[in-house]
Design a protein around this motif. Structure first.
Motif, mmCIF file in Angstrom:
data_model
loop_
_atom_site.group_PDB
_atom_site.id
_atom_site.type_symbol
_atom_site.label_atom_id
_atom_site.label_comp_id
_atom_site.label_asym_id
_atom_site.label_seq_id
_atom_site.Cartn_x
_atom_site.Cartn_y
_atom_site.Cartn_z
ATOM 1 N N THR A 1 58.800 53.157 10.759
ATOM 2 C CA THR A 1 57.773 52.536 11.599
ATOM 3 C C THR A 1 56.376 52.876 11.078
ATOM 4 O O THR A 1 55.493 52.012 11.044
ATOM 5 C CB THR A 1 57.934 52.982 13.066
ATOM 6 O OG1 THR A 1 59.229 52.578 13.517
ATOM 7 C CG2 THR A 1 56.871 52.380 13.960
ATOM 8 N N LYS B 1 61.157 56.695 12.851
ATOM 9 C CA LYS B 1 59.722 56.997 12.946
ATOM 10 C C LYS B 1 59.033 56.867 11.588
ATOM 11 O O LYS B 1 57.915 56.365 11.501
ATOM 12 C CB LYS B 1 59.518 58.409 13.513
ATOM 13 C CG LYS B 1 59.800 58.518 14.989
ATOM 14 C CD LYS B 1 59.557 59.925 15.485
ATOM 15 C CE LYS B 1 59.886 60.062 16.957
ATOM 16 N NZ LYS B 1 59.671 61.437 17.447
ATOM 17 N N GLU C 1 64.457 60.088 13.786
ATOM 18 C CA GLU C 1 63.440 60.611 12.867
ATOM 19 C C GLU C 1 63.203 59.643 11.700
ATOM 20 O O GLU C 1 62.065 59.417 11.290
ATOM 21 C CB GLU C 1 63.873 61.976 12.337
ATOM 22 C CG GLU C 1 63.963 63.037 13.416
ATOM 23 C CD GLU C 1 64.667 64.301 12.952
ATOM 24 O OE1 GLU C 1 65.314 64.283 11.878
ATOM 25 O OE2 GLU C 1 64.580 65.302 13.669
#
Length: 78
Positions: free
Chosen positions: A44, A41, A38
Protein backbone atom coordinates in the motif's frame (compact mmCIF):
# COMPACT_ATOMS: atom_id res chain seq x y z
CA UNK A 1 9.69 -0.82 5.97
CA UNK A 2 12.24 0.76 3.59
CA UNK A 3 14.18 -2.49 3.26
CA UNK A 4 10.94 -4.37 2.53
CA UNK A 5 10.11 -1.82 -0.19
CA UNK A 6 13.52 -2.40 -1.73
CA UNK A 7 12.97 -6.18 -1.73
CA UNK A 8 9.62 -5.80 -3.49
CA UNK A 9 10.95 -3.33 -6.08
CA UNK A 10 13.95 -5.58 -6.79
CA UNK A 11 11.58 -8.55 -7.23
CA UNK A 12 9.43 -6.53 -9.65
CA UNK A 13 12.49 -5.36 -11.61
CA UNK A 14 13.78 -8.92 -11.96
CA UNK A 15 10.43 -10.48 -12.90
CA UNK A 16 8.80 -7.78 -15.01
CA UNK A 17 10.28 -9.15 -18.24
CA UNK A 18 8.45 -12.45 -17.76
CA UNK A 19 5.17 -11.00 -16.50
CA UNK A 20 3.94 -7.63 -15.33
CA UNK A 21 1.24 -8.42 -12.75
CA UNK A 22 1.61 -10.44 -9.57
CA UNK A 23 -0.73 -11.90 -6.96
CA UNK A 24 -0.54 -10.79 -3.34
CA UNK A 25 0.67 -14.28 -2.40
CA UNK A 26 3.70 -13.82 -4.67
CA UNK A 27 4.84 -11.06 -2.33
CA UNK A 28 4.08 -12.90 0.91
CA UNK A 29 6.54 -15.60 -0.23
CA UNK A 30 9.27 -12.95 -0.17
CA UNK A 31 8.68 -12.47 3.57
CA UNK A 32 7.95 -15.92 5.04
CA UNK A 33 8.21 -14.69 8.65
CA UNK A 34 5.93 -11.67 8.15
CA UNK A 35 2.17 -11.63 8.50
CA UNK A 36 0.09 -10.88 5.43
CA UNK A 37 -1.08 -7.62 6.95
CA UNK A 38 2.50 -6.38 7.21
CA UNK A 39 3.18 -7.19 3.55
CA UNK A 40 -0.07 -5.44 2.58
CA UNK A 41 1.09 -2.27 4.38
CA UNK A 42 4.33 -2.25 2.39
CA UNK A 43 2.49 -2.74 -0.90
CA UNK A 44 0.00 0.00 0.00
CA UNK A 45 2.87 2.38 0.78
CA UNK A 46 4.42 1.63 -2.63
CA UNK A 47 1.07 2.28 -4.32
CA UNK A 48 0.80 5.64 -2.54
CA UNK A 49 4.33 6.47 -3.75
CA UNK A 50 3.16 5.52 -7.28
CA UNK A 51 5.92 2.95 -7.69
CA UNK A 52 3.45 0.05 -7.75
CA UNK A 53 -0.09 -0.02 -9.07
CA UNK A 54 -3.17 -2.12 -8.52
CA UNK A 55 -4.77 -4.01 -11.35
CA UNK A 56 -8.16 -5.62 -10.95
CA UNK A 57 -10.06 -8.01 -13.18
CA UNK A 58 -13.15 -7.52 -11.04
CA UNK A 59 -12.62 -10.69 -9.06
CA UNK A 60 -8.86 -10.66 -8.60
CA UNK A 61 -6.56 -7.85 -7.54
CA UNK A 62 -2.98 -7.95 -8.68
CA UNK A 63 0.02 -5.68 -8.30
CA UNK A 64 2.54 -4.50 -10.85
CA UNK A 65 5.27 -1.98 -11.33
CA UNK A 66 3.74 1.36 -12.29
CA UNK A 67 3.56 1.79 -16.07
CA UNK A 68 4.80 -1.73 -16.85
CA UNK A 69 3.03 -4.26 -19.04
CA UNK A 70 0.39 -4.02 -21.74
CA UNK A 71 -2.18 -2.36 -19.50
CA UNK A 72 0.27 0.33 -18.42
CA UNK A 73 1.27 1.08 -22.00
CA UNK A 74 -2.34 1.37 -23.15
CA UNK A 75 -3.29 3.74 -20.35
CA UNK A 76 -0.76 6.32 -21.53
CA UNK A 77 -1.86 6.43 -25.16
CA UNK A 78 -3.50 9.59 -26.46
Amino acid sequence: MESAKEVIMKYLDEKTGAKSKFYFNDFTKLFPDAKGREVKKVLTALVKEEKVEYWSSGSTTMYGKAGAGKQGAAEHED
